[in-house]
Design an enzyme around this catalytic site. Sequence first.
Site, short mmCIF file in Angstrom:
data_model
loop_
_atom_site.label_atom_id
_atom_site.label_comp_id
_atom_site.label_asym_id
_atom_site.label_seq_id
_atom_site.Cartn_x
_atom_site.Cartn_y
_atom_site.Cartn_z
N SER A 38 13.45 -13.14 -34.55
CA SER A 38 12.00 -12.96 -34.75
C SER A 38 11.68 -11.81 -35.68
O SER A 38 10.54 -11.71 -36.13
CB SER A 38 11.32 -12.71 -33.40
OG SER A 38 11.84 -11.53 -32.83
N LYS A 87 9.28 -5.90 -31.50
CA LYS A 87 8.32 -6.52 -32.41
C LYS A 87 7.55 -5.41 -33.13
O LYS A 87 7.66 -4.25 -32.78
CB LYS A 87 7.29 -7.40 -31.64
CG LYS A 87 7.89 -8.53 -30.85
CD LYS A 87 8.10 -9.78 -31.69
CE LYS A 87 8.65 -10.91 -30.85
NZ LYS A 87 10.07 -10.84 -30.59
#
Lengths: 166, 167
Positions: A38, A87
């Site tokens: 990701s 993230k």
Amino acid sequence: MGTYNLLWSIAKRNVTTVLLGITISDRCVNIISVTGESMHPTFTAADRVLQGDFVLAERRCLEKYEFSHGDVILFKCPSNHKELFVKRLIALPGEWVQLPGSPKVTKIPEGHCWVEGDNAARSLDSRSFGPIPLGLVQGRVTHIIWPPSKIGQVERKMPEGRISQI
Amino acid sequence: MSGFFRRLAGIPWRSIAGDAFSRALLVAQAYCAVHVVDQHLCSLAFVRGPSMLPAINLAGDVLAVDRVSARLGRVENGDVVLMISPEDPRKVVAKRVLGMEGDSVTYLVDPGNSDASKTVVVPQGHVWVQGDNIYASKDSRQFGAVPYGLITGKIFCRVSSVIFFAS
């Protein structure tokens, strides 16, 4: 008698080292292996722990909870407290975020933040589970320390035109 | 002048430095031990406010917090837990768990004024928390189910009443 004392002193030294290690990783800095795709290309896409990038996550930011836009943060997954996600922080409390591809604009509630992965196509982030409470944040990723070709600071990057302050 | 330097050279610097270093190491070891026990095993917390009356006093109570159960996921309905407030990560609040993931929770929307109630299902990985004093508590009825990851400990004993009892 000599052997017993040796074992006792080895045991004492190990307990001290373990306690010191736990305190440092709780208060100062932690080393994490990043897996998953990701955050490509910031972190290498990897399946197994030993293939992932090793990064330094600093814990001093948790004393004041002051983050900047574009910081890469480490946080507990909201639907599974045993998993840690890495993230990028996109929006802070009180800001408005526009979901890409839709006219809907969400306001980030007090004490929450909006996180997104750099590799938008393969990232499970706030676009799926909504804003996350800042209390779930476990650290800020500052440097990559392995592999040697990627050693360096993790830059702050922000996608254009996604957030609005008012 | 040279007498002063001779006395300076006579002071056992190396053993003083050795003593200072071992004392500092002892202090560092004690600090690390206290930190590990407080954050990972068992801790004391001073909790005050009206939201958990009558279980916790308005003026404050000292409570014993168990950190191991929360980390192992052994929190159940009815437990009083210490958690990071979802509205301000610098605040720690004490509330009672009334619903685990998958449970259906029915609550009064506005207990002082009306009888209306709502039913929600607690999402995966979340818990529903409420203060015992529903008239003066900001909890899941306002901010929704909270992720389990915000729970930092389970309260198992009130220490201040034990102290009063003993004296």
